[in-house]
Design a protein around this motif. Structure first.
Motif, mmCIF file in Angstrom:
data_model
loop_
_atom_site.group_PDB
_atom_site.id
_atom_site.type_symbol
_atom_site.label_atom_id
_atom_site.label_comp_id
_atom_site.label_asym_id
_atom_site.label_seq_id
_atom_site.Cartn_x
_atom_site.Cartn_y
_atom_site.Cartn_z
ATOM 1 N N ALA A 24 56.120 44.668 20.982
ATOM 2 C CA ALA A 24 57.462 44.764 20.398
ATOM 3 C C ALA A 24 57.375 44.883 18.878
ATOM 4 C CB ALA A 24 58.303 43.552 20.779
ATOM 5 N N ALA A 25 56.395 44.226 18.282
ATOM 6 C CA ALA A 25 56.279 44.206 16.823
ATOM 7 C C ALA A 25 55.630 45.455 16.244
ATOM 8 C CB ALA A 25 55.483 42.971 16.393
ATOM 9 N N THR A 26 54.612 45.993 16.911
ATOM 10 C CA THR A 26 53.851 47.085 16.294
ATOM 11 C C THR A 26 53.734 48.339 17.145
ATOM 12 O OG1 THR A 26 51.758 46.287 17.159
ATOM 13 C CG2 THR A 26 52.407 45.468 15.011
ATOM 14 N N GLY A 27 54.115 48.277 18.385
ATOM 15 C CA GLY A 27 53.959 49.421 19.279
ATOM 16 C C GLY A 27 52.717 49.277 20.133
ATOM 17 N N PRO A 28 52.769 49.753 21.352
ATOM 18 C CA PRO A 28 51.680 49.528 22.296
ATOM 19 C C PRO A 28 50.365 50.203 21.927
ATOM 20 C CG PRO A 28 53.332 50.975 23.247
ATOM 21 C CD PRO A 28 53.888 50.448 21.966
ATOM 22 N N ARG A 29 50.401 51.404 21.423
ATOM 23 C CA ARG A 29 49.135 52.091 21.127
ATOM 24 C C ARG A 29 48.300 51.324 20.117
ATOM 25 N NH1 ARG A 29 52.036 57.484 21.637
ATOM 26 N NH2 ARG A 29 51.418 58.123 23.721
ATOM 27 N N GLU A 30 48.953 50.826 19.066
ATOM 28 C CA GLU A 30 48.241 50.059 18.050
ATOM 29 C C GLU A 30 47.669 48.771 18.636
ATOM 30 O OE1 GLU A 30 51.338 51.257 17.727
ATOM 31 O OE2 GLU A 30 51.106 52.765 16.163
ATOM 32 N N VAL A 31 48.456 48.124 19.482
ATOM 33 C CA VAL A 31 48.008 46.872 20.103
ATOM 34 C C VAL A 31 46.813 47.114 21.006
ATOM 35 C CG1 VAL A 31 48.644 45.025 21.707
ATOM 36 C CG2 VAL A 31 50.268 45.775 19.952
ATOM 37 N N TYR A 32 46.913 48.107 21.879
ATOM 38 C CA TYR A 32 45.825 48.386 22.821
ATOM 39 C C TYR A 32 44.543 48.752 22.078
ATOM 40 C CZ TYR A 32 49.801 48.753 26.017
ATOM 41 O OH TYR A 32 50.944 48.514 26.725
ATOM 42 N N ARG A 33 44.685 49.522 21.007
ATOM 43 C CA ARG A 33 43.512 49.914 20.212
ATOM 44 C C ARG A 33 42.912 48.679 19.526
ATOM 45 N NH1 ARG A 33 44.930 54.607 18.638
ATOM 46 N NH2 ARG A 33 46.624 53.901 17.337
ATOM 47 N N ALA A 34 43.734 47.842 18.936
ATOM 48 C CA ALA A 34 43.245 46.657 18.220
ATOM 49 C C ALA A 34 42.578 45.661 19.165
ATOM 50 C CB ALA A 34 44.396 45.977 17.481
ATOM 51 N N LEU A 35 43.108 45.534 20.364
ATOM 52 C CA LEU A 35 42.531 44.592 21.330
ATOM 53 C C LEU A 35 41.298 45.147 22.027
ATOM 54 C CD1 LEU A 35 45.769 43.205 23.016
ATOM 55 C CD2 LEU A 35 44.296 42.057 21.351
ATOM 56 N N GLN A 36 41.057 46.429 21.883
ATOM 57 C CA GLN A 36 39.935 47.096 22.542
ATOM 58 C C GLN A 36 39.916 46.756 24.040
ATOM 59 O OE1 GLN A 36 36.439 46.021 20.281
ATOM 60 N NE2 GLN A 36 37.034 47.315 18.578
ATOM 61 N N LEU A 37 41.057 46.992 24.661
ATOM 62 C CA LEU A 37 41.203 46.677 26.079
ATOM 63 C C LEU A 37 40.233 47.474 26.938
ATOM 64 C CD1 LEU A 37 45.095 46.523 26.376
ATOM 65 C CD2 LEU A 37 43.487 44.637 26.099
ATOM 66 N N GLY A 38 39.682 46.832 27.915
ATOM 67 C CA GLY A 38 38.807 47.492 28.875
ATOM 68 C C GLY A 38 39.589 47.810 30.148
ATOM 69 N N SER A 39 38.917 48.447 31.062
ATOM 70 C CA SER A 39 39.557 48.722 32.349
ATOM 71 C C SER A 39 38.590 48.354 33.463
ATOM 72 C CB SER A 39 39.971 50.191 32.465
ATOM 73 O OG SER A 39 38.830 51.015 32.414
ATOM 74 N N ARG A 40 39.139 48.075 34.597
ATOM 75 C CA ARG A 40 38.330 47.726 35.762
ATOM 76 C C ARG A 40 38.968 48.357 36.990
ATOM 77 N NH1 ARG A 40 36.899 41.764 38.040
ATOM 78 N NH2 ARG A 40 35.300 42.485 39.483
ATOM 79 N N PRO A 41 38.622 49.612 37.252
ATOM 80 C CA PRO A 41 39.211 50.305 38.402
ATOM 81 C C PRO A 41 38.862 49.565 39.705
ATOM 82 C CG PRO A 41 38.008 51.821 36.999
ATOM 83 C CD PRO A 41 37.707 50.439 36.515
ATOM 84 N N PRO A 42 39.719 49.688 40.693
ATOM 85 C CA PRO A 42 39.432 49.030 41.966
ATOM 86 C C PRO A 42 38.155 49.590 42.612
ATOM 87 C CG PRO A 42 41.354 50.441 42.151
ATOM 88 C CD PRO A 42 40.942 50.450 40.718
ATOM 89 N N ALA A 43 37.452 48.723 43.289
ATOM 90 C CA ALA A 43 36.233 49.147 44.005
ATOM 91 C C ALA A 43 36.641 49.929 45.248
ATOM 92 C CB ALA A 43 35.414 47.933 44.397
ATOM 93 N N ASP A 44 35.800 50.860 45.639
ATOM 94 C CA ASP A 44 36.070 51.645 46.848
ATOM 95 C C ASP A 44 35.817 50.828 48.099
ATOM 96 O OD1 ASP A 44 36.832 53.855 45.436
ATOM 97 O OD2 ASP A 44 34.806 54.688 45.391
#
Length: 64
Positions: free
Chosen positions: A44-64
């Motif tokens: 809400a304060a800075t916008g999602p793209r900036e937040v996601y970049r700053a947090l260096q979010l990872g991903s974990r796709p579901p296993a097959d």
């Protein structure tokens, strides 16, 4: 859904659910949805793209 929309949805969702979130915290003396609240506050304060970049979010796709 683009990441900008996800950020808006995140803080709007928290706004709508805040009474439930805070009631659960008080009732159970826990930090119920604390990470969700933090993400909503940041986007809400800075916008999602900036937040996601700053947090260096990872991903974990579901296993097959």
């Amino acid at each position: 859904m683009g990441s900008a929309q996800l950020g808006v949805d995140t803080h709007q969702n928290l706004d709508k659910n805040a009474p439930f979130v805070y009631a659960e915290r008080e009732l159970h003396k826990t930090e119920f949805r604390v990470y969700f609240e933090d993400l909503a506050t940041r986007t809400a304060a800075t916008g999602p793209r900036e937040v996601y970049r700053a947090l260096q979010l990872g991903s974990r796709p579901p296993a097959d």
